[in-house]
Write a protein that holds these residues in place. Sequence first.
Motif, short mmCIF file in Angstrom:
data_model
loop_
_atom_site.label_atom_id
_atom_site.label_comp_id
_atom_site.label_asym_id
_atom_site.label_seq_id
_atom_site.Cartn_x
_atom_site.Cartn_y
_atom_site.Cartn_z
N GLN A 68 0.82 -1.21 0.00
CA GLN A 68 0.00 0.00 0.00
C GLN A 68 0.86 1.27 0.00
N LEU A 69 1.95 1.20 -0.77
CA LEU A 69 2.86 2.33 -0.88
C LEU A 69 3.21 2.57 -2.34
N PRO A 70 3.57 3.78 -2.69
CA PRO A 70 3.87 4.08 -4.09
C PRO A 70 5.10 3.33 -4.61
N ILE A 71 4.96 2.81 -5.80
CA ILE A 71 6.07 2.20 -6.53
C ILE A 71 6.21 2.96 -7.84
N PHE A 72 7.39 3.48 -8.11
CA PHE A 72 7.62 4.28 -9.31
C PHE A 72 8.55 3.55 -10.27
N PRO A 73 7.99 2.92 -11.33
CA PRO A 73 8.85 2.30 -12.34
C PRO A 73 9.37 3.36 -13.30
N ILE A 74 10.59 3.81 -13.06
CA ILE A 74 11.20 4.87 -13.88
C ILE A 74 12.31 4.23 -14.71
N GLY A 75 11.93 3.67 -15.81
CA GLY A 75 12.94 3.01 -16.61
C GLY A 75 12.44 2.76 -18.02
N PRO A 76 13.30 2.25 -18.87
CA PRO A 76 14.72 1.95 -18.62
C PRO A 76 15.57 3.22 -18.57
N LEU A 77 16.39 3.30 -17.53
CA LEU A 77 17.15 4.51 -17.29
C LEU A 77 18.10 4.86 -18.43
N HIS A 78 18.64 3.83 -19.10
CA HIS A 78 19.61 4.13 -20.16
C HIS A 78 18.94 4.82 -21.36
N LYS A 79 17.61 4.72 -21.44
CA LYS A 79 16.89 5.41 -22.50
C LYS A 79 16.63 6.87 -22.14
N ARG A 258 13.02 -14.39 -32.02
CA ARG A 258 13.42 -13.06 -32.47
C ARG A 258 12.19 -12.19 -32.74
N LYS A 259 11.13 -12.81 -33.26
CA LYS A 259 9.89 -12.06 -33.49
C LYS A 259 9.29 -11.61 -32.16
N ARG A 260 9.28 -12.51 -31.15
CA ARG A 260 8.76 -12.11 -29.85
C ARG A 260 9.59 -10.99 -29.24
N ALA A 261 10.90 -11.05 -29.46
CA ALA A 261 11.78 -9.99 -28.94
C ALA A 261 11.46 -8.65 -29.60
N ARG A 262 11.18 -8.68 -30.89
CA ARG A 262 10.82 -7.43 -31.60
C ARG A 262 9.49 -6.90 -31.09
N ASP A 263 8.54 -7.81 -30.85
CA ASP A 263 7.24 -7.39 -30.33
C ASP A 263 7.39 -6.75 -28.95
N LEU A 264 8.24 -7.34 -28.11
CA LEU A 264 8.47 -6.78 -26.78
C LEU A 264 9.13 -5.40 -26.91
N LYS A 265 10.03 -5.27 -27.85
CA LYS A 265 10.68 -3.96 -28.09
C LYS A 265 9.62 -2.89 -28.39
N HIS A 266 8.64 -3.24 -29.23
CA HIS A 266 7.59 -2.29 -29.58
C HIS A 266 6.75 -1.91 -28.34
N GLU A 267 6.48 -2.90 -27.47
CA GLU A 267 5.76 -2.61 -26.22
C GLU A 267 6.55 -1.64 -25.35
N ILE A 268 7.85 -1.87 -25.29
CA ILE A 268 8.71 -1.00 -24.48
C ILE A 268 8.72 0.41 -25.05
N GLU A 269 8.82 0.52 -26.37
CA GLU A 269 8.82 1.84 -27.00
C GLU A 269 7.53 2.59 -26.72
N ALA A 270 6.41 1.86 -26.73
CA ALA A 270 5.13 2.49 -26.40
C ALA A 270 5.12 2.94 -24.94
N GLY A 271 5.71 2.12 -24.06
CA GLY A 271 5.78 2.46 -22.65
C GLY A 271 6.66 3.65 -22.39
N ILE A 272 7.76 3.76 -23.14
CA ILE A 272 8.67 4.90 -22.97
C ILE A 272 7.97 6.20 -23.32
N SER A 273 7.07 6.15 -24.29
CA SER A 273 6.35 7.37 -24.67
C SER A 273 5.46 7.87 -23.55
N ASN A 274 5.10 6.97 -22.61
CA ASN A 274 4.27 7.36 -21.46
C ASN A 274 5.09 7.55 -20.19
N LEU A 275 6.41 7.50 -20.32
CA LEU A 275 7.28 7.58 -19.15
C LEU A 275 7.15 8.92 -18.44
#
Length: 296
Positions: A68-79, A258-275
Amino acid sequence: MTDSMLEDPVPEHYPLRFKDLSFMKSGTENKSLQLIAKLSNTQSSPTIINTMNCLEHSPLAHLRHQNQLPIFPIGPLHKLAPDSTSSFLEEDDSCIAWLDKQAQNSVIYISLGSIASMDAKETEEMAWGLANSKQPFLWVIRSGPIVGSEWIESFPKDFKDSVGERGCIVKWAPQKQVLAHDAVGGFWSHSGWNSTLESVCEGVPMICRPCFGDQNGTARYVSQVWRVGWQYENKLERGEIEKIVLRLMVEEEGKEMRKRARDLKHEIEAGISNLQNSLDELAKFIISYYVTPYHS
């Protein structure tokens, strides 16, 4: 705890097995179990984590609900700071020119990080496994990580003749640049969290060979949750190394990964836009903390 129980799942911590917990190797199993219980039931401070909801949605939700406490996922930091480097070793960027000459997705990149080491026998098996696979490879071997030998001078002449221009060996590589290169189609990794984030952000599937610490747990997420890699748990042996390299780089199963890895990359890119939303929430929390101090 018996050896058979080490394969059992940790309650409420899928996909981890007891053997994946870094402190299980200390021989203090009872204390380990007590620590798991404590982590599962105690409250902790608000936390900033170098991760994303799309990568660890379930465990993040569990932490939020449990504490019941805030968790802040601030990543990936290298991006957030793409031009910076956290490496304390000198990078040899000559390997980029070599990568430029290779076909797309043809190269397997091997790096076990800045701490892990292999003995001379393991290095020999890795070398011949890579050579026998006939796949182009970029291999990072730090100066001094091989017990009882000096860098690549220990490799036999017939290995060097067998590999020729198909292999590139450096003491340290600009990893983010390497993983972003079109020629790199796979990453043999120690499953350190930073390396794993850098790999999934570029859509590069992995062969995971964890060494210690949290690396076993990270490898389980790569192989069992995200399904963008395999965990290599066998003894390093040239025949097995050749097989798993070909499995990833050539066979149909590797192409699907490799296709699943590319799909995950796209999910991450979408998530970064909401960072920015997460950063705004963190900023608001910090401001409120000083206005009305948080009490645990």
